[in-house]
Design an enzyme around this catalytic site. Sequence first.
Site, PDB file in Angstrom:
ATOM      1  N   CYS A  46      51.886  47.578   7.965  1.00  0.00           N
ATOM      2  CA  CYS A  46      52.655  47.472   6.718  1.00  0.00           C
ATOM      3  C   CYS A  46      53.940  46.674   6.877  1.00  0.00           C
ATOM      4  CB  CYS A  46      52.934  48.858   6.139  1.00  0.00           C
ATOM      5  SG  CYS A  46      54.148  49.865   7.021  1.00  0.00           S
ATOM      6  N   ASP A  47      54.549  46.668   8.057  1.00  0.00           N
ATOM      7  CA  ASP A  47      55.768  45.885   8.288  1.00  0.00           C
ATOM      8  C   ASP A  47      55.561  44.415   7.929  1.00  0.00           C
ATOM      9  OD1 ASP A  47      55.249  48.095   9.999  1.00  0.00           O
ATOM     10  OD2 ASP A  47      56.781  47.501  11.416  1.00  0.00           O
ATOM     11  N   ALA A  48      54.324  43.940   8.157  1.00  0.00           N
ATOM     12  CA  ALA A  48      54.024  42.529   7.951  1.00  0.00           C
ATOM     13  C   ALA A  48      54.313  42.075   6.525  1.00  0.00           C
ATOM     14  CB  ALA A  48      52.557  42.256   8.292  1.00  0.00           C
ATOM     15  N   LEU A  49      54.294  43.021   5.576  1.00  0.00           N
ATOM     16  CA  LEU A  49      54.495  42.633   4.176  1.00  0.00           C
ATOM     17  C   LEU A  49      55.944  42.265   3.872  1.00  0.00           C
ATOM     18  CD1 LEU A  49      52.132  45.169   2.368  1.00  0.00           C
ATOM     19  CD2 LEU A  49      51.674  42.808   3.128  1.00  0.00           C
ATOM     20  N   PHE A  50      56.864  42.679   4.710  1.00  0.00           N
ATOM     21  CA  PHE A  50      58.234  42.174   4.613  1.00  0.00           C
ATOM     22  C   PHE A  50      58.350  40.832   5.332  1.00  0.00           C
ATOM     23  CE2 PHE A  50      62.543  41.456   6.009  1.00  0.00           C
ATOM     24  CZ  PHE A  50      63.346  41.927   4.974  1.00  0.00           C
TER      25      PHE A  50
END
Length: 383
Positions: A171-175
């Site tokens: 989910c970090d990748a979406l930032f």
Amino acid sequence: MTRHFIRTATALTFAIALLHAPAATAAGQSPSAAPPQAAPLSAAITPQAVLAAMERVADWQLANPSRHRPDDWTQAVGYTGFMALAGVSNDTRYRDAMVRMGEKNGWKLGPNHYHADDHVVGQTYAELSIALRDPKMIAPMRAHFDDILANPRTGSLEFTVKGNQDRWSWCDALFMAPPAWLRLWSITGDKRYVDFAVREWWVTSDYLYDKDEHLYYRDSNAFAAREANGKKVFWGRGNGWVMGGLVRMLQYLPAAHPARAKFEQQYREMAARIAGLQQADGLWRSSLLDPASYPMKESSGSALYTYALAWGVNAGLLDRATYEPAVRKAWTALVGNVNPDGRLTHVQPIGLAPKVFDEQATEVYGVGAFLLAGSEVYRLARR
């Protein structure tokens, strides 16, 4: 002008270092008096107080640079905050520091070609290119992204499969990545960039977003995990990355874009859920659904939530009467986590799940999140 700026910045860094250095003691002499301490920051929600807090935290970070490589995601999240500060401060030092960083990096992304973490630095390159009208700042990123489009990765997002971090499988990748693609699209008008960012966002969302809880699993390893209280594991900073990423997508996605309503819906769902998980002291915990197991204050995820909620109020996507009290309470608590010298504390170290950590821990990405939050609280205070 450049040489004068460098001399001034160097002198400032040296002066700050001297301020916090231990007093030297010569043989046979008494120790010198301790240097005076900076006054505590005000947590008032006024433009002047918010800006003062932002600048003190930023100045501490400039005087105490991170040792991560200059194109690393940790640094690059910090850069997003410095750009946000540059947007509200009259002091040109912050943007100038970002220009020097870009020049030092040769305006290149990180070395891992497909990895989202190595794309986040492109957000700052793009914002500088927009502000300074300099196409060279985005040229390497454009070539990099064009190669990804020509040679896309496909397949499962199962996080334990080797190589699957070439897709946005956590989910970090979406930032980190999609906001860079949108910023490049906004400059070039090349529709391929926005199409890729939007498509891949929803691939990741379909995999990691819990539609009942309105929260994201960090990655597939969390699907079966449970906290000590039996609830699902939803990492505080991980969901903060998503909320921040939603903001940074919505900032550039046009109102008429076919996916705009879907992004706004997810943003509002998550905002309502996150606001309901705020703790009594104004912050959020490392574990969103089991705060009792991780009772420590946590600044980085809390700052990302403050940023996202304040932006929503300012943009008219969130009801001010409902959400502004949460933003004010959170900002007051975040300022309380800043030492008088400007060091931001209570930042969970690099990780991928809830954990216990040293309360004095700090990291440059936490500073970036704090500055992002401050920029929107500053605007809220001016309304």
